[in-house]
Design a protein around this motif. Structure first.
Motif, PDB file in Angstrom:
ATOM      1  N   ARG A  49      -9.930  -0.918  -0.639  1.00 20.40           N
ATOM      2  CA  ARG A  49      -9.546  -2.268  -1.650  1.00 20.40           C
ATOM      3  C   ARG A  49     -11.044  -1.811  -2.751  1.00 20.40           C
ATOM      4  O   ARG A  49     -10.074  -2.261  -4.043  1.00 20.40           O
ATOM      5  N   THR A  50     -11.844  -1.843  -2.865  1.00 19.64           N
ATOM      6  CA  THR A  50     -12.877  -2.041  -3.479  1.00 19.64           C
ATOM      7  C   THR A  50     -13.904  -0.767  -3.428  1.00 19.64           C
ATOM      8  O   THR A  50     -13.347  -0.301  -3.060  1.00 19.64           O
ATOM      9  N   THR A  52     -16.013   1.919  -6.305  1.00 21.39           N
ATOM     10  CA  THR A  52     -15.865   3.188  -7.143  1.00 21.39           C
ATOM     11  C   THR A  52     -15.219   4.286  -6.587  1.00 21.39           C
ATOM     12  O   THR A  52     -16.350   4.939  -5.929  1.00 21.39           O
ATOM     13  N   PRO A  59      -8.804   8.888  -9.466  1.00 27.81           N
ATOM     14  CA  PRO A  59      -8.103   7.087  -9.332  1.00 27.81           C
ATOM     15  C   PRO A  59      -8.800   6.725  -8.003  1.00 27.81           C
ATOM     16  O   PRO A  59      -8.867   7.260  -7.253  1.00 27.81           O
ATOM     17  N   ARG A  62      -6.315   2.384  -4.443  1.00 23.36           N
ATOM     18  CA  ARG A  62      -5.895   1.221  -4.708  1.00 23.36           C
ATOM     19  C   ARG A  62      -4.988   1.416  -6.101  1.00 23.36           C
ATOM     20  O   ARG A  62      -4.379   0.211  -5.928  1.00 23.36           O
ATOM     21  N   SER A  63      -5.294   2.194  -6.885  1.00 23.63           N
ATOM     22  CA  SER A  63      -4.761   2.047  -7.693  1.00 23.63           C
ATOM     23  C   SER A  63      -3.038   3.151  -8.312  1.00 23.63           C
ATOM     24  O   SER A  63      -2.608   2.865  -9.228  1.00 23.63           O
ATOM     25  N   HIS A  65      -0.420   2.917  -7.151  1.00 23.34           N
ATOM     26  CA  HIS A  65       0.905   2.693  -6.714  1.00 23.34           C
ATOM     27  C   HIS A  65       1.275   1.997  -8.125  1.00 23.34           C
ATOM     28  O   HIS A  65       2.143   1.903  -8.705  1.00 23.34           O
ATOM     29  N   GLU A  66       0.245   1.499  -9.583  1.00 19.35           N
ATOM     30  CA  GLU A  66       0.928   1.082 -10.865  1.00 19.35           C
ATOM     31  C   GLU A  66       0.687   2.722 -11.344  1.00 19.35           C
ATOM     32  O   GLU A  66       1.439   2.622 -13.036  1.00 19.35           O
ATOM     33  N   ARG A  67       0.694   3.755 -11.152  1.00 14.22           N
ATOM     34  CA  ARG A  67       0.920   4.591 -11.395  1.00 14.22           C
ATOM     35  C   ARG A  67       2.093   5.655 -11.630  1.00 14.22           C
ATOM     36  O   ARG A  67       2.915   5.810 -12.734  1.00 14.22           O
ATOM     37  N   GLU A 109      -1.685  -1.932  -1.382  1.00 16.47           N
ATOM     38  CA  GLU A 109      -0.840  -2.587  -2.851  1.00 16.47           C
ATOM     39  C   GLU A 109      -1.007  -4.442  -2.215  1.00 16.47           C
ATOM     40  O   GLU A 109      -0.336  -4.871  -3.789  1.00 16.47           O
TER      41      GLU A 109
END
Length: 110
Positions: A49-50, A52, A59, A62-63, A65-67, A109
């Motif tokens: 969840r956190t 880099t 990527p 955690r991101s 699902h935004e794509r 998510e």
């Protein structure tokens, strides 16, 4: 009437048990997916969840699902993911592994 109340009370008493099993199964799926991510992907991707990603162009999970909808990854995960950059290895999950992996991605998510 008493019999009906007794049946209803019994059914209500069982309700938490019935709800707990699907949640426990989901938790097992998510944990299995997390283990797969840790084993196969953490060298390059931030899988939690956190944090880099160790490889900047990879990527964070955690991101994802935004794509795009992560459910759409099922076929690619079982047939072999191929990407446009040479640093990502091709790999394949069996269908159960792909399902667990997607469950883990969905858990990120929230």
């Amino acid at each position: 009437m008493r019999a009906l109340r007794a049946v209803a009370a019994g059914a209500l008493a069982l309700l938490p048990c019935l709800q707990a099993e699907p949640a426990a199964a989901w938790d097992r799926q998510v944990e299995r997916g997390r283990a797969l991510a840790r084993r196969e992907c953490a060298r390059c991707h931030a899988i939690g969840r956190t944090g880099t990603s160790p490889l900047p162009q990879a990527p964070p999970f955690r991101s994802l699902h935004e794509r795009y909808p992560v459910d759409d990854l099922a076929e690619a995960l079982t047939e072999g993911i191929r990407t446009g950059h040479p640093t990502m290895p091709e790999f394949r999950f069996d269908p159960d592994e792909a399902e667990a992996f997607i469950a883990y991605l969905k858990s990120l998510e929230r």
